[in-house]
Design an enzyme around this catalytic site. Sequence first.
Site, mmCIF file in Angstrom:
data_model
loop_
_atom_site.group_PDB
_atom_site.id
_atom_site.type_symbol
_atom_site.label_atom_id
_atom_site.label_comp_id
_atom_site.label_asym_id
_atom_site.label_seq_id
_atom_site.Cartn_x
_atom_site.Cartn_y
_atom_site.Cartn_z
ATOM 1 N N TYR A 216 -2.483 -46.245 -11.966
ATOM 2 C CA TYR A 216 -1.924 -46.234 -10.619
ATOM 3 C C TYR A 216 -3.038 -46.343 -9.591
ATOM 4 O O TYR A 216 -4.024 -45.588 -9.628
ATOM 5 C CB TYR A 216 -1.121 -44.956 -10.380
ATOM 6 C CG TYR A 216 -0.411 -44.979 -9.046
ATOM 7 C CD1 TYR A 216 0.777 -45.674 -8.903
ATOM 8 C CD2 TYR A 216 -0.943 -44.342 -7.934
ATOM 9 C CE1 TYR A 216 1.430 -45.732 -7.678
ATOM 10 C CE2 TYR A 216 -0.303 -44.382 -6.713
ATOM 11 C CZ TYR A 216 0.889 -45.090 -6.589
ATOM 12 O OH TYR A 216 1.524 -45.156 -5.379
ATOM 13 N N GLN A 280 8.187 -43.374 -8.154
ATOM 14 C CA GLN A 280 8.963 -44.333 -8.935
ATOM 15 C C GLN A 280 8.068 -45.199 -9.822
ATOM 16 O O GLN A 280 8.492 -45.650 -10.890
ATOM 17 C CB GLN A 280 9.848 -45.192 -8.037
ATOM 18 C CG GLN A 280 9.135 -45.988 -6.979
ATOM 19 C CD GLN A 280 9.051 -45.241 -5.670
ATOM 20 O OE1 GLN A 280 8.957 -44.009 -5.631
ATOM 21 N NE2 GLN A 280 9.080 -45.978 -4.567
ATOM 22 N N ASN A 314 -0.707 -39.409 -3.698
ATOM 23 C CA ASN A 314 -0.384 -38.265 -2.845
ATOM 24 C C ASN A 314 0.288 -37.179 -3.659
ATOM 25 O O ASN A 314 0.342 -37.220 -4.894
ATOM 26 C CB ASN A 314 0.482 -38.723 -1.661
ATOM 27 C CG ASN A 314 1.892 -39.090 -2.116
ATOM 28 O OD1 ASN A 314 2.151 -39.325 -3.290
ATOM 29 N ND2 ASN A 314 2.800 -39.137 -1.172
ATOM 30 N N THR A 337 -6.450 -36.004 -1.542
ATOM 31 C CA THR A 337 -7.876 -35.727 -1.691
ATOM 32 C C THR A 337 -8.297 -34.424 -1.013
ATOM 33 O O THR A 337 -7.660 -33.952 -0.068
ATOM 34 C CB THR A 337 -8.706 -36.897 -1.141
ATOM 35 O OG1 THR A 337 -10.066 -36.747 -1.566
ATOM 36 C CG2 THR A 337 -8.662 -36.933 0.382
ATOM 37 N N GLN A 359 -13.371 -37.448 4.070
ATOM 38 C CA GLN A 359 -12.219 -37.225 3.193
ATOM 39 C C GLN A 359 -10.946 -36.991 3.991
ATOM 40 O O GLN A 359 -9.852 -37.348 3.549
ATOM 41 C CB GLN A 359 -12.494 -36.052 2.258
ATOM 42 C CG GLN A 359 -13.643 -36.302 1.294
ATOM 43 C CD GLN A 359 -13.487 -37.597 0.506
ATOM 44 O OE1 GLN A 359 -12.556 -37.755 -0.277
ATOM 45 N NE2 GLN A 359 -14.408 -38.537 0.724
ATOM 46 N N HIS A 362 -8.495 -39.956 4.640
ATOM 47 C CA HIS A 362 -7.598 -40.479 3.605
ATOM 48 C C HIS A 362 -6.136 -40.236 3.935
ATOM 49 O O HIS A 362 -5.290 -41.089 3.670
ATOM 50 C CB HIS A 362 -7.898 -39.797 2.258
ATOM 51 C CG HIS A 362 -9.003 -40.429 1.490
ATOM 52 N ND1 HIS A 362 -8.886 -41.621 0.842
ATOM 53 C CD2 HIS A 362 -10.274 -40.002 1.257
ATOM 54 C CE1 HIS A 362 -10.026 -41.921 0.235
ATOM 55 N NE2 HIS A 362 -10.889 -40.956 0.476
ATOM 56 N N ASP A 462 -17.380 -42.057 -4.271
ATOM 57 C CA ASP A 462 -16.143 -42.810 -4.102
ATOM 58 C C ASP A 462 -16.309 -44.270 -4.503
ATOM 59 O O ASP A 462 -15.323 -44.927 -4.859
ATOM 60 C CB ASP A 462 -15.681 -42.745 -2.642
ATOM 61 C CG ASP A 462 -14.966 -41.447 -2.313
ATOM 62 O OD1 ASP A 462 -14.546 -40.752 -3.249
ATOM 63 O OD2 ASP A 462 -14.821 -41.131 -1.117
ATOM 64 N N GLU A 516 0.027 -15.334 -46.341
ATOM 65 C CA GLU A 516 0.948 -15.763 -45.281
ATOM 66 C C GLU A 516 2.379 -15.921 -45.800
ATOM 67 O O GLU A 516 3.249 -16.388 -45.057
ATOM 68 C CB GLU A 516 0.454 -17.081 -44.672
ATOM 69 C CG GLU A 516 -0.864 -16.924 -43.923
ATOM 70 C CD GLU A 516 -1.295 -18.199 -43.196
ATOM 71 O OE1 GLU A 516 -0.663 -19.248 -43.421
ATOM 72 O OE2 GLU A 516 -2.243 -18.133 -42.406
ATOM 73 N N HIS A 521 2.594 -23.611 -50.443
ATOM 74 C CA HIS A 521 1.314 -24.199 -50.047
ATOM 75 C C HIS A 521 0.305 -24.081 -51.198
ATOM 76 O O HIS A 521 -0.389 -25.044 -51.526
ATOM 77 C CB HIS A 521 0.758 -23.483 -48.820
ATOM 78 C CG HIS A 521 1.400 -23.870 -47.524
ATOM 79 N ND1 HIS A 521 2.727 -23.692 -47.279
ATOM 80 C CD2 HIS A 521 0.859 -24.436 -46.396
ATOM 81 C CE1 HIS A 521 3.012 -24.118 -46.054
ATOM 82 N NE2 HIS A 521 1.891 -24.580 -45.492
#
Length: 530
Positions: A216, A280, A314, A337, A359, A362, A462, A516, A521
Amino acid sequence: MVFPLRRTGSGAFHDTPDDQGRNPFATLREPGRRRVTGCALTGRAGRPAYHGGVNDAAAPASARTTLDAASGDVVRDDAHEATGGPVAFAVQDLRDSAATGADLRAVMPRAGAIAKDATATVTALFERFQAAPLATVLEMTEQFDGVWLDHPRVPEEQLDEALARLDPQVEQALRTAIDRVRRFAEATRPADTEVMMADGARVANRWLPVSRVGLYVPGGLAVYPSSLVMNVVPAQAAGVTSIALASPPQKAFGGRPHPTILAAAAMLGIREVYAMGGAQAVAAFAWGLPGAERADGSTAAPLPAVDVITGPGNVFVATAKRLVRGRVGIDSEAGTTEIAILADETADPRFVAADLISQAEHDPNAASVLITDSAALVDAVRTALDELVPATRHAQRVATALGGPQSGALLVRDLDQGIAVCDAYAAEHLEIHTRDAAGVAARIRNAGAVFVGPWSPVSLGDYCAGSNHVLPTAGTAAYSSALNTTTFLKAVQYIDYGREGLAEVAPVVRALADAEDLPAHGDAVDIRFA
């Protein structure tokens, strides 16, 4: 000494036609003034330590508060005019606090109300998406981005066209960034290991890439080809062969992502790009999208679901990633950010102010936090903010972010308390502006990335330091890491024993299986020697 405490502004959530403030269902703005509540800590003489949290609802809009650093008294100057006045940047006084651990984390500046709303919003969006996946993406694209698409898949020829038209200086800058990020990513790819436990008893660990990833790249308030680089390059260094990319559509560019995003994708060999943003887009990566016939008669192929989703965004993007974790892997909650700066009296206040602003530009909900034991530095930084904020291009956005409840100065007793506050805050970006900055940085445990000294600003990271700028936010750096090659890798263990190797430890398996109460096993080993 008296240093001013600017009353925080609206701190409003702004819905915008992009993922940097996208609320798929509602516009949440706080009308007029609001009450900012104080924190649990107390300052001098038992007064609320969060002096920016004085009951501002009762104060006139032009009110300005100041703090007497000697007595801790809050002084209000109602004659100060807000318009053209100082930039809002609250101060929280922790000097008399003994809080540690969870108590200290509880009073860190955060925009909690927005995050709570985001969970309900994204949950409703996912329900809608699962009932009608493609329709949901297209309808939200029209509603929030102002464009109607027949399918979000970007035709591949548009990637090549964008690269052909890319400004040569931007292309060269991107190639420099790609080279540096790739060198660091490849150097930090973990090596496979093998251990011989005994003759005929080998255990190995191999790092294998996941099959498919969805990356993204935010957009809207700004263009982020650098985020594309930060996502794609580590995935390629890890060996991922199927990479899909999503970035919000831009009305100004015919409903496609910004041309610089498309060009950067073409430079890196990415051919599967989607014009979609917000929660979305995360849903589409997690569950997939059907194909569709386009208006020109061609057919857009389906979007197959991915194994891992990465990338910043965001609060809604970060919330969406958190809610799909378990269905797919994610890098971290890389949300809105934030920067924290640990500084002492040796820090250059203009450097500090410039980095806080960098920053804050942003997003209106970005967090900019100064942690210092120097009241004089707080005063000097705020003076520098008053000078620099009006001169920056996105002054209103910066002022909103600096004046929000997620931003401000935290005044501490000394460096030790400052380091404890840094670990409690667990910043996405943490700058160290102190004496022996390298030594102080080595004491930090919780941060997405640590920038050491005055010549290592976050802006460097950045773009082209070589490190990655996709980092955990909102305190998740206490347990999450920066995006890196291991984000796209799985550690698969191999157990290769022969008869002699198994025979040596068969009694151990039998003893533990019986202890156990899992006798089958032990039987599974014993039958091999019967």
